[in-house]
Scaffold this motif. Structure first.
Motif, PDB file in Angstrom:
ATOM      1  N   GLU A 269      59.124  90.625  62.707  1.00 23.46           N
ATOM      2  CA  GLU A 269      57.738  91.032  61.965  1.00 23.46           C
ATOM      3  C   GLU A 269      57.562  91.770  60.890  1.00 23.46           C
ATOM      4  O   GLU A 269      56.704  92.196  60.277  1.00 23.46           O
ATOM      5  CB  GLU A 269      57.038  92.045  63.377  1.00 23.46           C
ATOM      6  N   GLY A 270      58.876  92.112  60.183  1.00 24.60           N
ATOM      7  CA  GLY A 270      58.822  92.899  58.977  1.00 24.60           C
ATOM      8  C   GLY A 270      59.762  92.022  57.915  1.00 24.60           C
ATOM      9  O   GLY A 270      59.449  90.926  57.571  1.00 24.60           O
ATOM     10  N   THR A 271      61.035  92.558  57.710  1.00 24.92           N
ATOM     11  CA  THR A 271      61.644  92.075  56.508  1.00 24.92           C
ATOM     12  C   THR A 271      62.126  90.525  56.840  1.00 24.92           C
ATOM     13  O   THR A 271      62.267  89.748  55.849  1.00 24.92           O
ATOM     14  CB  THR A 271      63.149  92.952  56.395  1.00 24.92           C
ATOM     15  N   ALA A 272      62.365  90.322  58.219  1.00 21.90           N
ATOM     16  CA  ALA A 272      62.692  89.027  58.276  1.00 21.90           C
ATOM     17  C   ALA A 272      61.770  87.812  58.909  1.00 21.90           C
ATOM     18  O   ALA A 272      61.879  87.102  59.735  1.00 21.90           O
ATOM     19  CB  ALA A 272      63.804  89.014  59.539  1.00 21.90           C
ATOM     20  N   HIS A 273      60.423  88.321  58.236  1.00 21.08           N
ATOM     21  CA  HIS A 273      59.420  87.454  58.808  1.00 21.08           C
ATOM     22  C   HIS A 273      59.748  85.755  58.412  1.00 21.08           C
ATOM     23  O   HIS A 273      59.141  84.958  58.978  1.00 21.08           O
ATOM     24  CB  HIS A 273      58.263  87.826  58.050  1.00 21.08           C
ATOM     25  N   ALA A 274      60.401  85.664  57.503  1.00 19.96           N
ATOM     26  CA  ALA A 274      60.562  84.286  57.026  1.00 19.96           C
ATOM     27  C   ALA A 274      61.653  83.507  58.301  1.00 19.96           C
ATOM     28  O   ALA A 274      61.231  82.170  58.355  1.00 19.96           O
ATOM     29  CB  ALA A 274      61.629  84.126  55.867  1.00 19.96           C
ATOM     30  N   TYR A 275      62.230  84.535  58.970  1.00 15.06           N
ATOM     31  CA  TYR A 275      63.143  83.737  59.916  1.00 15.06           C
ATOM     32  C   TYR A 275      61.874  83.384  61.406  1.00 15.06           C
ATOM     33  O   TYR A 275      62.101  82.473  61.969  1.00 15.06           O
ATOM     34  CB  TYR A 275      64.177  84.930  60.591  1.00 15.06           C
ATOM     35  N   ASP A 276      61.077  84.223  61.302  1.00 18.97           N
ATOM     36  CA  ASP A 276      60.080  84.101  62.369  1.00 18.97           C
ATOM     37  C   ASP A 276      59.327  82.835  62.032  1.00 18.97           C
ATOM     38  O   ASP A 276      59.176  81.880  62.774  1.00 18.97           O
ATOM     39  CB  ASP A 276      59.177  85.153  62.572  1.00 18.97           C
ATOM     40  N   ARG A 277      58.551  82.853  60.945  1.00 14.34           N
ATOM     41  CA  ARG A 277      57.804  81.664  60.406  1.00 14.34           C
ATOM     42  C   ARG A 277      58.734  80.468  60.436  1.00 14.34           C
ATOM     43  O   ARG A 277      58.188  79.354  61.192  1.00 14.34           O
ATOM     44  CB  ARG A 277      57.465  81.767  58.883  1.00 14.34           C
ATOM     45  N   SER A 278      60.015  80.560  60.105  1.00 12.22           N
ATOM     46  CA  SER A 278      60.791  79.090  60.148  1.00 12.22           C
ATOM     47  C   SER A 278      61.121  78.716  61.496  1.00 12.22           C
ATOM     48  O   SER A 278      61.055  77.437  61.888  1.00 12.22           O
ATOM     49  CB  SER A 278      61.988  79.214  59.201  1.00 12.22           C
ATOM     50  N   THR A 279      61.441  79.377  62.381  1.00 11.61           N
ATOM     51  CA  THR A 279      61.737  79.463  63.677  1.00 11.61           C
ATOM     52  C   THR A 279      60.291  78.628  64.429  1.00 11.61           C
ATOM     53  O   THR A 279      60.779  77.551  65.190  1.00 11.61           O
ATOM     54  CB  THR A 279      62.131  80.616  64.490  1.00 11.61           C
ATOM     55  N   ARG A 280      59.170  79.282  64.308  1.00 17.29           N
ATOM     56  CA  ARG A 280      58.055  78.567  64.889  1.00 17.29           C
ATOM     57  C   ARG A 280      57.675  77.344  64.293  1.00 17.29           C
ATOM     58  O   ARG A 280      57.250  76.481  65.059  1.00 17.29           O
ATOM     59  CB  ARG A 280      56.860  79.811  64.558  1.00 17.29           C
ATOM     60  N   ALA A 281      57.897  77.232  62.870  1.00 23.60           N
ATOM     61  CA  ALA A 281      57.827  76.036  62.442  1.00 23.60           C
ATOM     62  C   ALA A 281      58.732  74.893  62.835  1.00 23.60           C
ATOM     63  O   ALA A 281      58.194  73.695  63.044  1.00 23.60           O
ATOM     64  CB  ALA A 281      57.871  75.917  60.970  1.00 23.60           C
ATOM     65  N   VAL A 282      59.873  75.223  63.087  1.00 23.83           N
ATOM     66  CA  VAL A 282      60.998  74.201  63.558  1.00 23.83           C
ATOM     67  C   VAL A 282      60.548  73.796  64.936  1.00 23.83           C
ATOM     68  O   VAL A 282      60.598  72.813  65.346  1.00 23.83           O
ATOM     69  CB  VAL A 282      62.282  74.933  63.400  1.00 23.83           C
ATOM     70  N   ALA A 283      60.228  74.933  65.653  1.00 28.13           N
ATOM     71  CA  ALA A 283      60.047  74.524  67.265  1.00 28.13           C
ATOM     72  C   ALA A 283      58.755  73.478  67.116  1.00 28.13           C
ATOM     73  O   ALA A 283      58.838  72.571  67.780  1.00 28.13           O
ATOM     74  CB  ALA A 283      59.341  75.769  68.023  1.00 28.13           C
ATOM     75  N   LYS A 284      57.911  73.842  66.428  1.00 28.56           N
ATOM     76  CA  LYS A 284      56.753  72.734  66.332  1.00 28.56           C
ATOM     77  C   LYS A 284      57.089  71.548  65.764  1.00 28.56           C
ATOM     78  O   LYS A 284      56.708  70.521  66.408  1.00 28.56           O
ATOM     79  CB  LYS A 284      55.658  73.391  65.221  1.00 28.56           C
ATOM     80  N   ALA A 285      57.833  71.426  64.862  1.00 26.15           N
ATOM     81  CA  ALA A 285      58.317  70.208  64.131  1.00 26.15           C
ATOM     82  C   ALA A 285      59.115  69.371  65.267  1.00 26.15           C
ATOM     83  O   ALA A 285      59.345  68.073  65.396  1.00 26.15           O
ATOM     84  CB  ALA A 285      59.167  70.407  63.035  1.00 26.15           C
ATOM     85  N   LEU A 286      60.078  70.235  66.180  1.00 28.90           N
ATOM     86  CA  LEU A 286      60.883  69.716  66.941  1.00 28.90           C
ATOM     87  C   LEU A 286      60.124  69.190  68.636  1.00 28.90           C
ATOM     88  O   LEU A 286      60.451  68.741  69.559  1.00 28.90           O
ATOM     89  CB  LEU A 286      62.058  70.327  67.372  1.00 28.90           C
ATOM     90  N   GLY A 287      58.969  69.793  68.579  1.00 32.64           N
ATOM     91  CA  GLY A 287      58.097  69.542  69.793  1.00 32.64           C
ATOM     92  C   GLY A 287      58.665  70.534  71.020  1.00 32.64           C
ATOM     93  O   GLY A 287      58.399  70.317  72.085  1.00 32.64           O
ATOM     94  N   LEU A 288      58.982  71.393  70.591  1.00 28.15           N
ATOM     95  CA  LEU A 288      59.616  72.351  71.670  1.00 28.15           C
ATOM     96  C   LEU A 288      58.654  73.701  71.883  1.00 28.15           C
ATOM     97  O   LEU A 288      57.819  73.887  70.788  1.00 28.15           O
ATOM     98  CB  LEU A 288      61.255  73.219  71.271  1.00 28.15           C
ATOM     99  N   GLU A 289      58.508  73.931  72.965  1.00 29.41           N
ATOM    100  CA  GLU A 289      57.441  75.011  73.212  1.00 29.41           C
ATOM    101  C   GLU A 289      57.904  76.458  73.314  1.00 29.41           C
ATOM    102  O   GLU A 289      58.927  76.917  74.129  1.00 29.41           O
ATOM    103  CB  GLU A 289      56.667  74.646  74.671  1.00 29.41           C
ATOM    104  N   ILE A 290      57.576  77.548  72.514  1.00 31.67           N
ATOM    105  CA  ILE A 290      58.007  78.892  72.566  1.00 31.67           C
ATOM    106  C   ILE A 290      56.797  79.588  73.068  1.00 31.67           C
ATOM    107  O   ILE A 290      55.812  79.490  72.377  1.00 31.67           O
ATOM    108  CB  ILE A 290      58.655  79.195  71.485  1.00 31.67           C
ATOM    109  N   GLU A 291      57.182  80.540  73.873  1.00 29.10           N
ATOM    110  CA  GLU A 291      55.976  81.498  74.279  1.00 29.10           C
ATOM    111  C   GLU A 291      56.567  82.965  73.952  1.00 29.10           C
ATOM    112  O   GLU A 291      57.247  83.194  74.513  1.00 29.10           O
ATOM    113  CB  GLU A 291      55.389  81.260  75.685  1.00 29.10           C
ATOM    114  N   GLU A 292      55.607  83.571  72.982  1.00 29.65           N
ATOM    115  CA  GLU A 292      56.211  84.944  72.710  1.00 29.65           C
ATOM    116  C   GLU A 292      55.952  85.816  73.896  1.00 29.65           C
ATOM    117  O   GLU A 292      55.087  86.067  74.752  1.00 29.65           O
ATOM    118  CB  GLU A 292      55.229  85.590  71.532  1.00 29.65           C
ATOM    119  N   LEU A 293      56.965  86.753  74.157  1.00 29.11           N
ATOM    120  CA  LEU A 293      57.038  87.680  75.163  1.00 29.11           C
ATOM    121  C   LEU A 293      55.813  88.558  75.000  1.00 29.11           C
ATOM    122  O   LEU A 293      55.527  89.068  73.790  1.00 29.11           O
ATOM    123  CB  LEU A 293      58.183  88.585  75.209  1.00 29.11           C
ATOM    124  N   GLN A 294      55.061  88.951  76.121  1.00 35.62           N
ATOM    125  CA  GLN A 294      53.672  89.582  75.986  1.00 35.62           C
ATOM    126  C   GLN A 294      54.163  91.309  76.016  1.00 35.62           C
ATOM    127  O   GLN A 294      55.070  91.517  76.893  1.00 35.62           O
ATOM    128  CB  GLN A 294      52.786  89.398  77.304  1.00 35.62           C
TER     129      GLN A 294
END
Lengths: 307, 351, 452, 250
Positions: A17-42
């Motif tokens: 959520e901070g310095t490694a935001h790019a990691y979060d962004r790319s992980t979510r983008a890859v998930a979408k591109a691969l058709g994998l579903e990820i649900e963030e812990l509440q």
């Protein structure tokens, strides 16, 4: 393919959520591109990173147990953590809650007082983003989905400390062919190789970047990082692929500090493995957050037609 | 085959075991013991609780003694030695110091060892300072019920140092062998001291530690983990005194620093020497000794329990430093070897 | 069925052990006899590591290779026992003084005390100047000494002792060398062992001594015993006691035994069951006890004084630190010593003179240090200044003299007046200095001396 | 006469007066230099138990001095004095004075866990290093190390809110260690980044500094953690024979 990993709980952790935001962004983008579903812990909490265990490792166990409990409550059997620190801590908590009576007692005591259920070890499996992609898609699956091969890009895969040490908290590793190795990990090599990258022979895959003392003992960290960067340069790598928020920011920061303070310039670029994977899957540099990295790879990627 | 007759010399653990096994197998046994009592070193030297069973020596070995003393097939000669031994396998003749002459088909030497005499290492203070004692003396303090006390004034020691390898692994005094049991015995004694005197501190000064085999856990580690015995890698150069307490001097090799540390009691883990009578025993029985002075064993792969002379067998610490358990096993093993040797001529005749 | 006799594989008794072929009963009897006769200490050491070099010496003499300078009746020897219970003859008369390099310069009271005691006992001696340093200083201090030169010097000096009596018309061998210095004593014993073991060394030394004219019938001359003055004091201690005029009963003394005296060639050093049960080297300790002083053991008894040869030359920081912290401090704090007694030049110099600089680090102990012979002379009434020359010592000795009941202020006044006499040319000597040269260019035959 | 092998002598053991006159004699420098004793004269019997009582130190008693930890150690490779094997030995036999010589570098463990990975006796040397660093601070042998200050800032934020905002940790760390936030190397790096970041992103980073990330309904967890920490803190102080007021632990 492991069907169970098609939909997993996602634990980004504070760094993403901070310095490694790019990691979060790319992980979510890859998930979408691969058709994998990820649900963030509440309503997750920090895992304690490297710091809480210095105060008391049993508190770290509680913090992670709370997160695992949330995943269980949300009905997940697997929680995926891209950050090595988070991944390590969840694994460590799982191990301690199976083996260490004092940790069990502390977790029970605090969770009871905090008013939520105690986590039962074995309920949720903790996996790394590498496990997730390797097992949910696999190399063949990746090859089929690659739109823009990384071919020609020389990559040094850097796994750091917390992905494989100490070995006893990763009971699934070192199980022979197909399983991950704690001494010479290869999942990132496998994944990026499938995306067309040339994995260079990099001896410092699990060397330490000194991330624990990035700020508190900067000189030590800079020396350790420079060792990694110069070795990557010597191995002919264009880029170091990372899978850890702490390592990544450590490498970036001390590459800059190494140049300014130690007068040692290194050329290798630093990207999250999810960023490279996203590019191979046809995502744009912006979609995988290359511009959010301190290490400026834009020119290098453009030159290779990957930008 | 007629009933065989076997001479067993020495009644320590090996001798008691051999005599019992032979009698159980139907032989007639003559057991000759130099001392006025049976039991060997554990009884004569007053050992306390044994490794690894923690039984009192007087109970454990005493039980073996009672079993032999109650056996009709065993003829016991106490306070006696063999003065003359002639003949060959199947037809030996032994003359005892009590005047008796014994016929025997074979003999088993279970003549044991002699505790190293610490006077030979004057730099470690034995014989100079009364509070420098040996492991044997500490065993006696326990077995007599007197408890661990400084001999000089009877006080309870606060700090006890145990020095390993006293009379072992020391070319200076011609003892180049490892005495095998002292590390384990010392760890055992250290734990017993800590149990008896919980306020005391016990330090073991070692070169390396050889609590071999399964003794690693219950002795080496338990002494540290449960009983807080400290192991210090230092070779002690000298034991001196400041007039009140003993001063240990040496070098902590891991820290590269000299040490001068006060202690109330210093315990020397004394090694096992060849029996002082071995030269005499060898000449009486016509057997060879090895270069250290122990009884030379025949090649173990073909003739376990044998000596350089056919018909004369050996077991226990007569052949080198040995544990009580293994001495007992060797006693039984030698008994089998005796029986096998006596069957051999019959088998050869049948071929 | 036959069996072999024991073959002697058991080397616990050394390579010389052979099966005797005795019957068991005979062997038992022989063993009992040996055990009853032999000193226990000898049984407890591994004998193949310790040989008595004198046995080799007798063999070489028998083979006609060497001549042994024997201790004869004129030397009135007293037998002492050494570490393993061996016997050592200590000559007590007709002695040739082999002086110490450092002694005369640093502690003049040291040799004068020895001569004074000998005068007191009417002992015949020769204090001649035709002798050289043993040069072991080079050997221990810088490592440049070599065994051939050291061995040659050893034999050259001892040859001079052997022939010196000729200058007085007496037969060769009349005087027996008495070594003052601990290092010379250790070095000569070490050289004797090398000479006995190495035919090559003997050959080289023989060539050198031949050129110097110092062979006897073309052979090397080897002394039967190498004797240190402290050994002479030891065997004389009861006679010294007879001349004692000062009560030492309330004195707490510590002993510093010199490394080169008792650690080098230790089998030759005197141990005496009546002196600390034989647990400490007997010389000096035995003397002090005989004079009635209490000898107090201390924990650094075994340690070097810190002199160290190399260190005293090039690294005195080490020497002084060691001397003060490891020896003097311990003797004062632990043993509450009134005086420390030594028997070697270097040790006494080190332990005494370094005390002064201790002030630089507030380590002020003021422990008098002197040689056993100086103390013995004081006990027999020698003048503390004129003879024992304690004013040359760096640490204060006045308190010690008071404890001994000696009026040092009066003695000092006497000494100051004597100094005026000396300035006027009126001085006393212990010995006719003209007798000190017995050969060589400076030699002048005295009237009354017979032709050789 | 200089000491030839001065490098073998610890500087504090050389007592030297550059200028000294003693009873009218100039004994400056080498003439009055003394070498202090380095002899060990006693053991601290409590040391191992005290460090074993702190989190991470529990298994120190298992060590058999094989040296695997030091062999693999990341920090040892760049700082030879950093020697976990040696420190564990010192602690186990109670050579406190010797350990204190290295007190200023002991906290530098980077927690790479190579030692713990390789240790055949499962001592968890990494934990021992942490425990020992805390022991030094609790006993007052060292001020809190930068690492401890960082850990505390970080942990306190988690304990307070359940999450961490890195910028805040950074600012508070620099403030409490007395360093300027505007480190030149850091600044140039940030300037490089900002030139590439879109305005929206910058706004988000800025907001997170104001609106600190929080885990909701955290207050009960916070209370439970605080209670636990206080109890642990008391237990640690007891184990280290410190009175309630002593020690600097969280």
């Amino acid at each position: 393919m492991t069907q169970a990993y098609q939909k997993v709980a996602y634990y980004p952790g504070c760094a993403l959520e901070g310095t490694a935001h790019a990691y979060d962004r790319s992980t979510r983008a890859v998930a979408k591109a691969l058709g994998l579903e990820i649900e963030e812990l509440q309503n997750w909490n920090c895992c304690g990173a490297m710091e809480v265990k210095s105060t008391d490792p049993k508190l770290q166990t509680y913090l992670s147990a709370r997160n695992l409990g949330i995943a269980a409550k949300m009905g997940h059997t697997a929680v995926m953590a891209p950050c090595n620190g988070c991944y390590h801590n969840l694994k460590k908590a799982e191990y301690d809650l199976r083996n260490d009576p004092a940790s069990i007692e502390t977790e029970k005591r605090i969770s009871t007082k905090a008013g939520h259920a105690s986590y039962q070890p074995g309920t949720v499996e903790t996996i790394h983003a590498l496990d997730w992609i390797k097992k949910a898609i696999g190399e063949d699956g990746l090859r089929a989905r690659v739109k823009k091969s990384l071919s020609g890009l020389k990559v040094a895969n850097y796994y750091g400390c917390m992905y494989s040490r100490p070995r006893h908290i990763f009971p699934e590793k070192d199980k022979g062919p197909g399983s991950e190795s704690t001494l010479k990990p290869h999942f990132m090599d496998d994944v990026l190789g499938a995306a067309g990258a040339v994995n260079v022979e990099f001896p410092l895959k699990t060397a330490c970047c000194g991330g624990a003392h990035t700020l508190s003992d900067s000189d030590t960290s800079t020396r350790l990082v420079l060792n990694i960067l110069t070795t990557a340069d010597a191995c002919g790598a264009d880029v170091i692929a990372t899978e850890c928020a702490t390592c990544h920011s450590g490498l970036e920061m001390h590459q800059s500090r190494g140049e300014k303070v130690f007068g040692k310039k290194t050329n290798v670029k630093i990207l999250y493995f999810t960023q490279l994977l996203g590019l191979a899957l046809g995502l744009s540099a912006r979609q995988v957050g290359v511009h959010e990295n301190f290490s400026d790879s834009v020119g290098m990627l453009r030159a290779r037609g990957l930008g | 085959m007629s009933e065989s007759r076997v001479l067993v010399v020495g009644s320590g653990p090996a001798g008691l075991s051999a005599a019992h096994a032979l009698a159980a197998a139907g032989s007639r046994v003559t057991l000759v013991e130099k001392a006025d009592r049976l039991g060997g070193a554990p009884i004569l030297s007053g050992y306390a609780r044994l490794v690894p069973s923690h039984e009192w020596a007087r109970d454990a070995i005493g039980g073996m003694v009672a079993r032999v003393e109650g056996n009709q097939r065993i003829d016991i000669h106490r306070s006696a030695v063999v003065e003359n031994f002639e003949g060959s396998l199947g037809n030996f003749r032994a003359k005892l110091s009590n005047g008796q002459v014994i016929g025997a088909d074979a003999a088993v030497l279970c003549t044991g060892f002699t505790h190293f005499d610490s006077v030979s290492k004057p730099e470690w203070g034995f014989g100079i300072y009364p509070d420098v004692v040996t492991t044997v003396q500490v065993e006696q303090m326990f077995s007599s019920g007197a408890g661990v006390r400084c001999p000089s004034d009877g006080r309870v020691p606060d700090r006890v140092a145990i020095l390993l390898c006293v009379g072992s692994r020391d070319r200076q005094i011609g003892r180049e062998w490892c005495s095998k049991i002292c590390c384990t015995v010392s760890a055992n004694i250290a734990m017993e001291i800590r149990e008896a005197l919980p306020k005391s501190s016990v330090y073991i000064y070692y070169m390396d530690v050889r609590t071999f085999g399964l003794y690693e856990g219950p002795y080496y580690w338990e002494s540290q983990e449960e009983h807080r015995v400290k192991y210090i890698k230092a070779r002690i150069a000298e034991v001196a005194s400041d007039g009140k307490r003993l001063i240990l001097k040496g070098e902590d090799t891991l820290v590269k620093r000299p040490i001068t540390i006060p202690f109330d009691m210093v315990v020397q883990a004394v090694g096992m020497d060849p029996n002082v009578d071995n030269v005499h025993i060898a000449s009486v029985f016509g057997i060879q000794l090895d270069k250290y002075g122990y009884v030379r064993k025949a090649p173990v792969y073909s003739a376990a329990g044998g000596t350089s002379r056919p018909g004369v067998f050996v077991a226990g610490a007569a052949t080198g430093p040995e544990t009580i358990d293994d001495s007992i096993a060797q006693g039984q093993s030698a008994a089998i070897a005796v029986l096998a040797a006596m069957r051999m001529p019959v088998q050869e005749a049948a071929e | 069925m036959t069996h072999k006799e024991p073959t002697g594989d058991y080397n616990g008794f050394g390579p010389g052990w052979k099966a005797t072929g005795l019957t068991p009963a005979e062997a038992r009897r022989a063993t009992d006899w040996v055990e009853a006769k032999i000193d226990r200490r000898a049984l407890l050491v591994n004998k193949d590591r310790v040989e008595d070099i004198r046995e080799r010496m007798w063999e070489l003499e028998k083979d006609g290779e060497i001549v042994v300078h024997r201790i004869g009746d004129q030397h009135e020897p007293v037998v002492a026992r050494t570490l393993y219970g061996w016997e050592k003859k200590i000559p007590t008369n007709s002695l040739w003084h082999h002086k110490s390099c450092g002694q005369c310069g640093n502690i003049p009271g040291y040799p004068s005390s020895i001569l004074w005691l000998m005068n007191k006992f009417g002992i015949r001696y020769l204090d001649e100047t035709d002798q050289t340093s043993c040069t072991a200083w080079n050997y221990h201090g810088s490592g440049i000494g070599n065994v051939v030169s050291l061995a040659a010097i050893f034999l050259r000096n001892f040859h001079q002792a052997y022939v010196s009596a000729q200058a007085q018309g007496l037969p060769v061998g009349t005087y027996y060398p008495l070594v003052h210095c601990g290092t010379s004593f250790g070095n000569y014993k070490e050289m004797r062992i090398y000479l006995m073991h190495s035919a090559e060394l003997r050959e080289q030394v023989r060539k050198i001594l031949g050129k110097l004219g110092r062979l006897v019938d073309g052979k090397l001359l080897i002394p039967e015993e190498i004797v240190h003055y402290s050994e002479w004091l030891h065997v004389m201690r009861h006679r010294i006691r007879e001349h004692q005029v000062v009560d030492c009963g309330n004195l707490r003394a510590t002993i510093h035994p010199a490394c080169h005296v008792y650690k080098m060639v230790p089998e030759d050093v005197i141990y005496d069951d009546t002196v600390m049960d034989g647990n400490r080297v007997a010389v000096s300790t035995g003397l002090m006890q005989t004079l009635g002083a209490q000898v107090i053991d201390y924990s650094t008894w075994y340690d070097c004084c810190g002199f160290g040869f190399r260190h005293i030359i090039g690294e005195r920081e080490f020497t002084r630190s060691f001397a003060i912290d490891r020896k003097i401090k311990v003797a004062v704090d632990e043993a509450r010593s009134d005086v420390m007694i030594g028997h070697d030049t270097g040790c006494i110099t080190t332990l005494d003179k370094n005390q002064w600089i201790g002030r630089a680090v507030d380590k002020v102990y003021e422990l008098p240090v002197m040689a056993d012979c100086q103390f013995a002379a004081l006990a027999c009434g020698a003048h503390p200044y004129k003879l024992a020359q304690l004013h040359w010592h760096a640490s204060p000795f006045e308190t010690l003299l008071e404890k001994l009941g000696i009026d040092w202020q009066q003695a000092k006044a006497e000494f100051e007046s004597y100094l005026k006499d000396v300035a006027d040319g009126r001085f006393e000597t212990l010995y006719d200095p003209k007798r000190a040269i017995t050969s060589g260019p400076g030699f002048v035959r005295q009237q009354g001396d017979q032709a050789a | 006469m200089p000491i030839h092998e001065k490098s073998l002598i610890r500087p504090e053991n050389i007592i030297r007066h550059e200028s000294m006159n003693l009873q009218g004699v100039d004994v400056s420098g080498d003439w009055s230099t003394f070498i202090g004793s380095r002899t060990i004269t006693d053991y601290n019997e409590d040391m191992q138990d005290e460090i074993a009582a702190l989190p991470g130190g529990e298994y120190i008693h298992r060590c058999w001095q094989c040296g695997s930890c030091t062999n693999t150690c990341t920090v040892n490779a760049i700082e030879a004095r950093f020697n976990p094997r040696y420190w564990i030995y010192l602690i186990r036999i109670g050579l406190e004075e010797e350990l204190l010589r290295d007190k200023d570098i002991l906290w530098q463990c980077v927690s790479c866990n190579k030692c713990t990975y390789t240790c055949p006796r499962d001592v968890v040397p990494e934990g021992v290093m942490k425990a020992t660093a805390h022991w030094l601070e609790l006993k007052g042998h060292t001020p809190d190390s930068p690492s401890t200050i960082f850990d505390r800032e970080f942990s306190n934020q988690i304990f307070a809110t359940g999450k961490v905002e890195e910028g805040r940790v950074l600012r508070r760390f620099f403030a409490s260690t007395g360093q300027a936030l505007r480190q030149p190397w850091l600044e140039s790096m940030v300037i490089g980044l900002v030139s590439r970041l879109p305005v929206k992103m910058l706004l988000r980073l800025g907001l997170s500094a104001v609106l600190r990330p929080k885990t909701r309904k955290w207050s009960k967890s916070r209370a439970a953690i605080t209670d636990y920490l206080q109890q642990q803190g008391r237990a640690e102080r007891r184990a280290l024979h410190l009175s309630a007021g002593e020690g600097t632990h969280v």
